[in-house]
Design a protein around this motif. Structure first.
Motif, PDB file in Angstrom:
ATOM      1  N   ASN A   4       0.815  -1.216   0.000  1.00 16.67           N
ATOM      2  CA  ASN A   4       0.000   0.000   0.000  1.00 16.67           C
ATOM      3  C   ASN A   4       0.845   1.261   0.000  1.00 16.67           C
ATOM      4  O   ASN A   4       0.321   2.358  -0.051  1.00 16.67           O
ATOM      5  N   ASP A   5       2.152   1.117   0.050  1.00 13.03           N
ATOM      6  CA  ASP A   5       3.035   2.279   0.061  1.00 13.03           C
ATOM      7  C   ASP A   5       3.201   2.797  -1.355  1.00 13.03           C
ATOM      8  O   ASP A   5       3.886   2.196  -2.174  1.00 13.03           O
ATOM      9  N   THR A   6       2.564   3.918  -1.677  1.00 13.27           N
ATOM     10  CA  THR A   6       2.646   4.453  -3.040  1.00 13.27           C
ATOM     11  C   THR A   6       4.037   5.005  -3.338  1.00 13.27           C
ATOM     12  O   THR A   6       4.332   5.333  -4.472  1.00 13.27           O
ATOM     13  N   ASN A   7       4.901   5.090  -2.329  1.00 16.20           N
ATOM     14  CA  ASN A   7       6.278   5.519  -2.552  1.00 16.20           C
ATOM     15  C   ASN A   7       7.230   4.329  -2.648  1.00 16.20           C
ATOM     16  O   ASN A   7       8.432   4.509  -2.738  1.00 16.20           O
ATOM     17  N   PHE A  65       1.676  -8.618 -14.741  1.00  8.22           N
ATOM     18  CA  PHE A  65       1.019  -7.389 -14.294  1.00  8.22           C
ATOM     19  C   PHE A  65       2.076  -6.304 -14.119  1.00  8.22           C
ATOM     20  O   PHE A  65       3.035  -6.459 -13.382  1.00  8.22           O
ATOM     21  N   VAL A  66       1.892  -5.203 -14.837  1.00 11.75           N
ATOM     22  CA  VAL A  66       2.805  -4.061 -14.784  1.00 11.75           C
ATOM     23  C   VAL A  66       2.043  -2.884 -14.197  1.00 11.75           C
ATOM     24  O   VAL A  66       1.020  -2.469 -14.741  1.00 11.75           O
ATOM     25  N   VAL A  67       2.524  -2.355 -13.088  1.00 13.77           N
ATOM     26  CA  VAL A  67       1.885  -1.224 -12.430  1.00 13.77           C
ATOM     27  C   VAL A  67       2.211   0.054 -13.204  1.00 13.77           C
ATOM     28  O   VAL A  67       3.373   0.381 -13.423  1.00 13.77           O
ATOM     29  N   MET A  68       1.168   0.755 -13.632  1.00 12.85           N
ATOM     30  CA  MET A  68       1.341   2.034 -14.313  1.00 12.85           C
ATOM     31  C   MET A  68       1.228   3.191 -13.316  1.00 12.85           C
ATOM     32  O   MET A  68       1.936   4.169 -13.417  1.00 12.85           O
ATOM     33  N   ASN A  69       0.301   3.056 -12.361  1.00 12.84           N
ATOM     34  CA  ASN A  69       0.150   4.055 -11.303  1.00 12.84           C
ATOM     35  C   ASN A  69      -0.604   3.437 -10.150  1.00 12.84           C
ATOM     36  O   ASN A  69      -1.241   2.394 -10.299  1.00 12.84           O
ATOM     37  N   SER A  70      -0.529   4.088  -9.005  1.00 11.20           N
ATOM     38  CA  SER A  70      -1.298   3.636  -7.847  1.00 11.20           C
ATOM     39  C   SER A  70      -1.802   4.849  -7.093  1.00 11.20           C
ATOM     40  O   SER A  70      -1.169   5.905  -7.097  1.00 11.20           O
ATOM     41  N   ILE A  80      -5.308   1.399  -4.937  1.00 10.34           N
ATOM     42  CA  ILE A  80      -5.658   0.844  -6.245  1.00 10.34           C
ATOM     43  C   ILE A  80      -4.432   0.919  -7.142  1.00 10.34           C
ATOM     44  O   ILE A  80      -3.835   1.984  -7.302  1.00 10.34           O
ATOM     45  N   PHE A  81      -4.047  -0.232  -7.691  1.00  9.63           N
ATOM     46  CA  PHE A  81      -2.922  -0.325  -8.613  1.00  9.63           C
ATOM     47  C   PHE A  81      -3.499  -0.511 -10.013  1.00  9.63           C
ATOM     48  O   PHE A  81      -4.166  -1.518 -10.282  1.00  9.63           O
ATOM     49  N   ASN A  82      -3.273   0.448 -10.876  1.00  3.31           N
ATOM     50  CA  ASN A  82      -3.729   0.350 -12.259  1.00  3.31           C
ATOM     51  C   ASN A  82      -2.551  -0.034 -13.135  1.00  3.31           C
ATOM     52  O   ASN A  82      -1.450   0.476 -12.954  1.00  3.31           O
ATOM     53  N   GLY A  83      -2.814  -0.923 -14.077  1.00  5.48           N
ATOM     54  CA  GLY A  83      -1.757  -1.341 -14.979  1.00  5.48           C
ATOM     55  C   GLY A  83      -2.286  -2.225 -16.073  1.00  5.48           C
ATOM     56  O   GLY A  83      -3.467  -2.152 -16.432  1.00  5.48           O
ATOM     57  N   THR A  84      -1.414  -3.047 -16.588  1.00  6.00           N
ATOM     58  CA  THR A  84      -1.791  -3.995 -17.635  1.00  6.00           C
ATOM     59  C   THR A  84      -1.301  -5.381 -17.250  1.00  6.00           C
ATOM     60  O   THR A  84      -0.376  -5.528 -16.456  1.00  6.00           O
ATOM     61  N   SER A  85      -1.950  -6.377 -17.831  1.00  7.42           N
ATOM     62  CA  SER A  85      -1.544  -7.760 -17.578  1.00  7.42           C
ATOM     63  C   SER A  85      -1.762  -8.583 -18.832  1.00  7.42           C
ATOM     64  O   SER A  85      -2.365  -8.133 -19.802  1.00  7.42           O
ATOM     65  N   THR A  86      -1.263  -9.794 -18.782  1.00  9.99           N
ATOM     66  CA  THR A  86      -1.513 -10.774 -19.833  1.00  9.99           C
ATOM     67  C   THR A  86      -2.516 -11.775 -19.290  1.00  9.99           C
ATOM     68  O   THR A  86      -2.340 -12.303 -18.193  1.00  9.99           O
ATOM     69  N   GLN A  91      -7.073  -3.817  -6.425  1.00  4.51           N
ATOM     70  CA  GLN A  91      -7.370  -2.980  -5.257  1.00  4.51           C
ATOM     71  C   GLN A  91      -6.999  -3.774  -4.021  1.00  4.51           C
ATOM     72  O   GLN A  91      -7.488  -4.887  -3.824  1.00  4.51           O
ATOM     73  N   ARG A  92      -6.139  -3.210  -3.191  1.00  3.07           N
ATOM     74  CA  ARG A  92      -5.672  -3.886  -1.981  1.00  3.07           C
ATOM     75  C   ARG A  92      -6.181  -3.118  -0.768  1.00  3.07           C
ATOM     76  O   ARG A  92      -5.978  -1.910  -0.663  1.00  3.07           O
ATOM     77  N   SER A  93      -6.876  -3.818   0.132  1.00  2.96           N
ATOM     78  CA  SER A  93      -7.349  -3.165   1.351  1.00  2.96           C
ATOM     79  C   SER A  93      -6.136  -2.745   2.176  1.00  2.96           C
ATOM     80  O   SER A  93      -5.097  -3.404   2.155  1.00  2.96           O
ATOM     81  N   ASN A  94      -6.259  -1.627   2.890  1.00  2.79           N
ATOM     82  CA  ASN A  94      -5.117  -1.132   3.660  1.00  2.79           C
ATOM     83  C   ASN A  94      -4.681  -2.093   4.760  1.00  2.79           C
ATOM     84  O   ASN A  94      -3.527  -2.075   5.156  1.00  2.79           O
TER      85      ASN A  94
END
Length: 188
Positions: free
Chosen positions: A69-72, A107-112, A122-128, A144-147
């Motif tokens: 959950n750490d966006t940093n 799964f590649v994280v584009m932003n969170s 919420i981690f948005n990205g793409t996957s196969t 989406q990961r609960s805190n």
């Protein structure tokens, strides 16, 4: 006799180096996320409904993740590999027919983003996604990961996979808890 001792010593020395090299290579082959204990895993559950509200498919499976959950967290933000989230998804009709499976990989994280309304990231990205016709790549996917880290919700863009998982697919992942598995009522 001296030649035999020397030959035996050299053989023993070479064998020792071989064993050390084997152990070194074995240690390198272990994925780093298993060594640092950042991964979590568990079962997947979900259903898809048709336009009349009836259940079309029951979804089950397993998943594994290193998302935090750490966006940093640079591990998550810069993860361009398949290790961030993986899932094996099994689908079956409510009458027990048409059983088949899929995988979610790469799964590649584009932003969170932190979602204060429901206490999650919420981690948005793409996957196969593996499909009958072959792998579908670069499918928009949100995790989406609960805190508190107990629930993961997987959303696969429906249109990108020809609505195979339904019109608004939500697949829930529950984090496995070893303490729950050791509970006394399960061992009776």
């Amino acid at each position: 006799m001296q030649i035999l001792k020397t030959l035996l010593f050299v053989t023993l020395l070479i064998s020792s180096f071989t064993v050390v090299e084997y152990v070194k290579n074995f240690a390198i082959a272990i994925p780093p996320d298993l060594l640092n204990h950042k991964h979590v895993f568990g079962p997947l559950i979900g259903v898809t409904k048709n336009d009349t509200g009836d259940i079309d498919w029951v979804i089950a499976g397993t998943w594994r993740s290193i998302l935090t959950n750490d966006t940093n967290d640079n591990t998550t933000q810069n993860n361009q590999s398949s290790g961030a989230f993986k899932a094996a998804i099994e689908m079956i009709r409510p009458d027990g027919t048409s059983r088949h499976s899929h995988t979610l990989t790469d799964f590649v994280v584009m932003n969170s983003t932190q979602n204060a309304d429901n206490n999650s990231t919420i981690f948005n990205g793409t996957s196969t996604i593996s499909l009958h016709e072959g792998p579908a790549v670069d499918i928009p996917t949100s995790i989406q990961r609960s805190n508190n880290g107990n629930i993961y919700i997987v959303t696969i863009d429906p249109e990108s996979v020809d609505y195979h998982f339904g019109k608004s697919p939500l697949i829930y992942g529950i984090v496995s808890n070893p303490q729950f598995m050791k509970a006394s009522y399960l061992t009776r």
